[in-house]
Motif scaffolding. Sequence first.
Motif, PDB file in Angstrom:
ATOM      1  N   ARG A 179      55.813  -9.848  36.692  1.00  0.00           N
ATOM      2  CA  ARG A 179      57.206 -10.055  36.306  1.00  0.00           C
ATOM      3  C   ARG A 179      57.367 -10.612  34.884  1.00  0.00           C
ATOM      4  O   ARG A 179      58.478 -10.900  34.468  1.00  0.00           O
ATOM      5  N   SER A 180      56.267 -10.806  34.177  1.00  0.00           N
ATOM      6  CA  SER A 180      56.324 -11.398  32.831  1.00  0.00           C
ATOM      7  C   SER A 180      56.403 -10.286  31.780  1.00  0.00           C
ATOM      8  O   SER A 180      56.295  -9.097  32.107  1.00  0.00           O
ATOM      9  N   PRO A 181      56.566 -10.644  30.510  1.00  0.00           N
ATOM     10  CA  PRO A 181      56.547  -9.611  29.459  1.00  0.00           C
ATOM     11  C   PRO A 181      55.280  -8.759  29.491  1.00  0.00           C
ATOM     12  O   PRO A 181      55.366  -7.534  29.361  1.00  0.00           O
ATOM     13  N   ILE A 182      54.122  -9.374  29.682  1.00  0.00           N
ATOM     14  CA  ILE A 182      52.901  -8.555  29.700  1.00  0.00           C
ATOM     15  C   ILE A 182      52.916  -7.615  30.909  1.00  0.00           C
ATOM     16  O   ILE A 182      52.438  -6.484  30.832  1.00  0.00           O
ATOM     17  N   TYR A 201      54.136  -0.579  20.999  1.00  0.00           N
ATOM     18  CA  TYR A 201      53.058  -1.154  21.816  1.00  0.00           C
ATOM     19  C   TYR A 201      51.710  -0.559  21.411  1.00  0.00           C
ATOM     20  O   TYR A 201      51.643   0.611  21.013  1.00  0.00           O
TER      21      TYR A 201
ATOM     22  N   GLY B 113      55.978 -10.589  21.397  1.00  0.00           N
ATOM     23  CA  GLY B 113      56.041 -11.368  22.641  1.00  0.00           C
ATOM     24  C   GLY B 113      55.653 -10.554  23.850  1.00  0.00           C
ATOM     25  O   GLY B 113      55.827 -11.001  24.989  1.00  0.00           O
ATOM     26  N   ALA B 114      55.122  -9.334  23.627  1.00  0.00           N
ATOM     27  CA  ALA B 114      54.775  -8.478  24.760  1.00  0.00           C
ATOM     28  C   ALA B 114      53.600  -9.025  25.561  1.00  0.00           C
ATOM     29  O   ALA B 114      53.405  -8.643  26.702  1.00  0.00           O
ATOM     30  N   PHE B 115      52.822  -9.927  24.956  1.00  0.00           N
ATOM     31  CA  PHE B 115      51.662 -10.454  25.673  1.00  0.00           C
ATOM     32  C   PHE B 115      51.947 -11.816  26.301  1.00  0.00           C
ATOM     33  O   PHE B 115      51.041 -12.483  26.785  1.00  0.00           O
ATOM     34  N   ALA B 116      53.213 -12.206  26.281  1.00  0.00           N
ATOM     35  CA  ALA B 116      53.567 -13.509  26.854  1.00  0.00           C
ATOM     36  C   ALA B 116      53.472 -13.465  28.374  1.00  0.00           C
ATOM     37  O   ALA B 116      53.710 -12.438  28.995  1.00  0.00           O
ATOM     38  N   LEU B 117      53.104 -14.602  28.950  1.00  0.00           N
ATOM     39  CA  LEU B 117      53.013 -14.686  30.407  1.00  0.00           C
ATOM     40  C   LEU B 117      54.247 -15.341  31.019  1.00  0.00           C
ATOM     41  O   LEU B 117      54.434 -15.315  32.231  1.00  0.00           O
ATOM     42  N   SER B 118      55.069 -15.931  30.165  1.00  0.00           N
ATOM     43  CA  SER B 118      56.273 -16.583  30.673  1.00  0.00           C
ATOM     44  C   SER B 118      57.425 -15.586  30.704  1.00  0.00           C
ATOM     45  O   SER B 118      57.606 -14.806  29.767  1.00  0.00           O
ATOM     46  N   ALA B 119      58.208 -15.648  31.774  1.00  0.00           N
ATOM     47  CA  ALA B 119      59.341 -14.730  31.902  1.00  0.00           C
ATOM     48  C   ALA B 119      60.511 -15.150  31.015  1.00  0.00           C
ATOM     49  O   ALA B 119      61.516 -14.456  30.953  1.00  0.00           O
ATOM     50  N   ARG B 121      60.875 -15.139  27.819  1.00  0.00           N
ATOM     51  CA  ARG B 121      61.161 -14.148  26.767  1.00  0.00           C
ATOM     52  C   ARG B 121      62.038 -13.016  27.321  1.00  0.00           C
ATOM     53  O   ARG B 121      62.947 -12.539  26.636  1.00  0.00           O
TER      54      ARG B 121
END
Lengths: 316, 251
Positions: A179-182, A201, B113-119, B121
């Motif tokens: 559910r995160s950006p990654i 990307y 910010g595509a590699f961020a783990l926090s939602a 962003r």
Amino acid sequence: MRPAESSGAVQWRLVVPAVLGALALLATLGQGAALVITDVLIMVLFASSLNLLTSYGGMVSFGHAAYFGLGAYGLALPLAKLGLPLWAGLALGPLAAALGALAIGALCVRLTHIYFAMLTLACSEIVFTILFQAYDYTGGDTGITKFMAPRLGLDPRLYGALVLAIVSACLLLLWKVVRSPIGLAIRAVGEEPHRAAALGYSPRMVQLVAFVIAGTLAGVAGTLFAVYQGNAFPDYAGIGFTIDALVMVVIGGLHSFAGGVYGAVIYTLLKTFVSRYVTEWELVIGLILLAVVLVSPAGVAGGLGRLGHALGRRSA
Amino acid sequence: MSETPLLVARNIHKTYGRFVALAGVDMALARGERRALIGPNGAGKTTLVSVIGGQQPGGAGGTVLFDGRDISGATPQAIARLGIGRTFQISRTFRKLTVLENMLAALLGNGGGAFALSARRLRELRAPALAMLREVGLAEFAREPAEAISHGDRKRLEFGMVLATRPRLLLLDEPTAGMGLAERSALMEMMVRHIAERDITLLFVEHDIDIVFRFADVITVMARGKVFAEGTPAEIAADRAVQDIYLGARH
């Protein structure tokens, strides 16, 4: 992904009863049942890690057991050969899997489709062969045994509860990743890499991140399995375990987070109980797989989703 | 308009085995220009767009300069980050993701910010994503999977996603393909309005001659992998050789 999964919130109304139910089973059933439940839980984590690759990342790996095996040997080798303490082994197991996934993933994500699948298979066969042939270090086909008391010497029910806690934490982490950006990047690249690249990307980098996360979690499952068994064998990294996990994901349901969970529960229970009565238990599994692919390609999760929608419409 | 062109393509050539797709194409796009690329099937229009966008496996011969910078052989993601956006002949969206998630993915790819783990962003990007969906008329479908919306709406979505990356040059490959007459015009008007508002340079491949003559400042006609003619719509309309090879006029 289906809109139902798009909210991002953890489905606590499903998770809490499942965890409490597993705890209740561990507390009330005997030691034998606790062993089966522990086996199921470890396979849930293993299958769910593969599910990240297949369902979200669009990568069908035929070598996922390599990281399960590296997780097991990453624990067993330092304990048996270097005399390191248990805590170090517990950390080194997943670390070995993560490093293995990073090295192998960097190579494999350069290819796509069947070529990706074949490369993952080739790499896992290399890992298996090293574990199988390096007799002086790995014990070859006799594996590494008696390096620790199985299940840390704990009562199987207590070890089961420990595994339940670790697997739940890992699944929660996996859910957060999805559910995160990654996670969104993994899903986007998995579905349409050309579109993703044209949006800025780097598809290979995103795929590599997914590969390493999946490999690390498979490594955690492998480490837990080695502790559970008190041994490590080359088979843990073999094609058999990979196929098991793939079948679990397909039976459970592709394109669903719960697919790995459903599939691992069904497959492991069938394997445990059907094999007691039927020698050809693989035939039963094969028939179930055939039925799922033909009747409900979205697996058990997809079937339950459709049932839920149908019931919702009737009550509306 | 500045004197230096935004895009310069020099002697672009590309072959597939023995088939010559591009046989030395030269082209320069002025800043803010709306250029249409027309020609018969197999003329090399899409190949040229793909060379500019970096989508040609194995690359191509020749040089592509974007704002004076050599981007020949660069990866699609590097080219996208420099400010060249594109849509595809068959629109490419993330069909299993919701319409909102498609737009979020576009904003993430462009803004980092595509590699961020926090939602967090994603929560921050929700409002701009919905705003962009409103701009292309898709806000009401935000929660629908992209595969559930119509062909025309997917074209709008893909355009909106590319627009969200804030391109300076937009490559549209047959933006109105597969649509009805009225729908084509409405879509193109919407696209050109947004392009004009943002001062984006446009290169579009199109088969609908009415659309081409209505929306292009300059037309490049390609045939057999080469630039056959180039000029304003009036000049192209008056070019009898072009009429012969493409417009189908009889005289």
